[in-house]
Design an enzyme around this catalytic site. Structure first.
Site, mmCIF file in Angstrom:
data_model
loop_
_atom_site.group_PDB
_atom_site.id
_atom_site.type_symbol
_atom_site.label_atom_id
_atom_site.label_comp_id
_atom_site.label_asym_id
_atom_site.label_seq_id
_atom_site.Cartn_x
_atom_site.Cartn_y
_atom_site.Cartn_z
ATOM 1 N N TYR A 38 73.647 13.777 78.727
ATOM 2 C CA TYR A 38 72.199 13.650 78.692
ATOM 3 C C TYR A 38 71.814 12.402 79.471
ATOM 4 O O TYR A 38 72.284 11.292 79.183
ATOM 5 C CB TYR A 38 71.697 13.542 77.251
ATOM 6 C CG TYR A 38 71.588 14.859 76.519
ATOM 7 C CD1 TYR A 38 71.727 16.065 77.200
ATOM 8 C CD2 TYR A 38 71.359 14.898 75.154
ATOM 9 C CE1 TYR A 38 71.628 17.272 76.526
ATOM 10 C CE2 TYR A 38 71.258 16.111 74.473
ATOM 11 C CZ TYR A 38 71.394 17.289 75.169
ATOM 12 O OH TYR A 38 71.304 18.488 74.509
ATOM 13 N N LYS A 41 85.522 20.355 77.194
ATOM 14 C CA LYS A 41 85.603 21.324 78.293
ATOM 15 C C LYS A 41 86.582 20.780 79.327
ATOM 16 O O LYS A 41 86.306 20.684 80.531
ATOM 17 C CB LYS A 41 84.213 21.552 78.898
ATOM 18 C CG LYS A 41 84.134 22.730 79.884
ATOM 19 C CD LYS A 41 84.447 24.060 79.257
ATOM 20 C CE LYS A 41 84.291 25.193 80.270
ATOM 21 N NZ LYS A 41 84.762 26.495 79.751
ATOM 22 N N ASP A 65 82.770 26.650 75.090
ATOM 23 C CA ASP A 65 82.346 28.046 75.118
ATOM 24 C C ASP A 65 83.067 28.873 74.072
ATOM 25 O O ASP A 65 82.469 29.713 73.396
ATOM 26 C CB ASP A 65 82.515 28.644 76.519
ATOM 27 C CG ASP A 65 83.861 28.321 77.146
ATOM 28 O OD1 ASP A 65 84.573 27.430 76.638
ATOM 29 O OD2 ASP A 65 84.215 28.969 78.145
ATOM 30 N N ASP A 82 74.822 18.612 70.307
ATOM 31 C CA ASP A 82 73.439 19.034 70.113
ATOM 32 C C ASP A 82 73.359 20.557 70.033
ATOM 33 O O ASP A 82 72.729 21.131 69.138
ATOM 34 C CB ASP A 82 72.596 18.507 71.270
ATOM 35 C CG ASP A 82 71.098 18.595 71.001
ATOM 36 O OD1 ASP A 82 70.713 18.893 69.857
ATOM 37 O OD2 ASP A 82 70.329 18.359 71.940
ATOM 38 N N ASP A 131 72.717 22.930 66.372
ATOM 39 C CA ASP A 131 71.614 23.883 66.212
ATOM 40 C C ASP A 131 72.156 25.271 65.887
ATOM 41 O O ASP A 131 71.619 25.985 65.023
ATOM 42 C CB ASP A 131 70.766 23.940 67.477
ATOM 43 C CG ASP A 131 69.807 22.763 67.589
ATOM 44 O OD1 ASP A 131 69.827 21.892 66.695
ATOM 45 O OD2 ASP A 131 69.049 22.703 68.574
#
Length: 356
Positions: free
Chosen positions: A134, A187, A220, A244, A248
């Site tokens: 971010y 990742k 993923d 994040d 959620d």
């Protein structure tokens, strides 16, 4: 008995409904646990603060927070702020940076008697909160996102060993107090140097915790595992953006984003902040689910109790968690959970449960 000074920042949208609801429940829990009453300090933040102070996060608010033990932060609707406030770092980001709140702890736990995609979900996502992909967290000052030409946009992602090590320690400490299992999400097959470092440093920290079982997954693949078998996971540690997204997803899997709590913490300070947004479409209608904010407040009490070795605060946090679960199980639920209770009525039911 120690008395604590706690900040109240209601924020925008449904914040002025769910934050007072949480204060009501915290007051009941502290009394039931025999703790001293909290000293609540109301502070301006958000759209109302722009109107009164010319800034969404007035410097006076930040200065006041320095003198408090912890605080409750309601959601903000920074996308709706007028310019130049809309383009600034949002209120929660401003506070996180000011106080180096590096650990974002986000539980996802399903309730008996409420719908969940994966019943029995009981996990915690430990999200590194100061770096990653971010842009607003990639630099000390300014943004890690820029455009060298009108047709080219670039964003930096920053991962450092000290930041990974301290979040890994938080995650392993938590896993050692829970069910002794920790999952690293990365990742590293593509982002070999950045998330590869994240994975590897977490693995190094794992050597200090031989009683914690460790595995790791690509981001993923992890989304698929959560949807299929969220109940198999205990503590998950990951970088900022992945955390994040996963938190959620985990909140919805557990039943609703409206039940997803979190705290943002350093070693010295903590901030309760529900994982969801400000929901301006339902603001002022007394239909918002306050569970996430109430449980975030319980997490804050537990954090304060551990930091100050205050068992009364730890007991108050446990009373809130038990009362929320009992209220839902007993059939009192807000609209998003299939019930009819309003925000205030639900909070009052939880407060009554705490007293019982």
């Amino acid at each position: 008995m120690t008395s604590y000074r706690l900040g109240v920042l209601e924020g925008d949208g449904i914040g002025p409904e769910i934050v007072p609801a949480s204060v009501l429940v915290v007051d009941a829990a502290l009394a039931a646990a025999g703790a001293s009453p909290a000293e609540w300090v109301d502070l301006p933040l958000g759209a109302a603060a722009i109107d009164t102070h010319g800034d969404a996060v007035p410097e006076s608010t930040l200065t006041a927070l320095e003198g408090l033990d912890a605080w409750l932060l309601g959601p903000h609707d920074s996308a709706a702020y007028p310019e130049p406030h809309r383009s600034k770092l949002n209120p929660s980001g401003t506070i996180r940076k000011r106080f180096d709140l590096f650990a974002n702890i986000r539980p996802a736990k399903s309730f008996d008697g409420a719908d969940a995609v994966v019943p029995g979900t009981d996990l915690v996502i430990v999200r590194e909160n100061t770096q990653g992909f971010y842009a607003d967290r990639s630099t000390y000052k300014g943004s890690g996102e820029f455009m060298p030409s009108p047709d080219v946009a670039i964003a930096m992602g920053i991962i450092t060993r000290p930041a990974v090590e301290r979040i890994a320690v938080e995650a392993f400490e938590l896993a050692s107090r829970r069910r002794g299992r920790l999952t690293i999400v990365h990742k590293a097959n593509v982002l070999k140097l950045t998330t590869g470092m994240f994975r590897d440093v977490c693995r190094e920290v794992a050597a200090r915790y031989p009683d914690v079982a460790v595995d790791d997954f690509h981001i993923d693949a992890m989304t698929v595992h959560l949807v299929r078998r969220a109940d198999d996971f205990d503590v998950i540690v990951t970088e900022n953006m992945f955390g994040d997204i996963l938190s959620d997803l985990a909140g919805e899997i557990a039943g609703s984003l409206g039940i997803a709590p979190s705290i943002n913490a350093s070693h010295e300070r903590a901030m309760a902040q529900a994982a969801h947004g400000s929901a301006p479409d339902i603001a002022g209608r007394d239909v918002a689910n306050p569970i996430a904010m109430i449980l975030s407040s319980a997490m804050l009490l537990d954090w304060l109790g551990a930091r100050h070795q205050d068992p009364a605060l730890v007991q108050a946090a446990a009373l809130i968690e038990t009362a929320v679960a009992g209220t839902v199980r007993g059939g009192t639920r807000t609209r998003d959970m299939g019930g009819t209770a309003g925000t205030r009525a639900f909070a009052e039911a939880v407060a009554a449960g705490v007293k019982r």
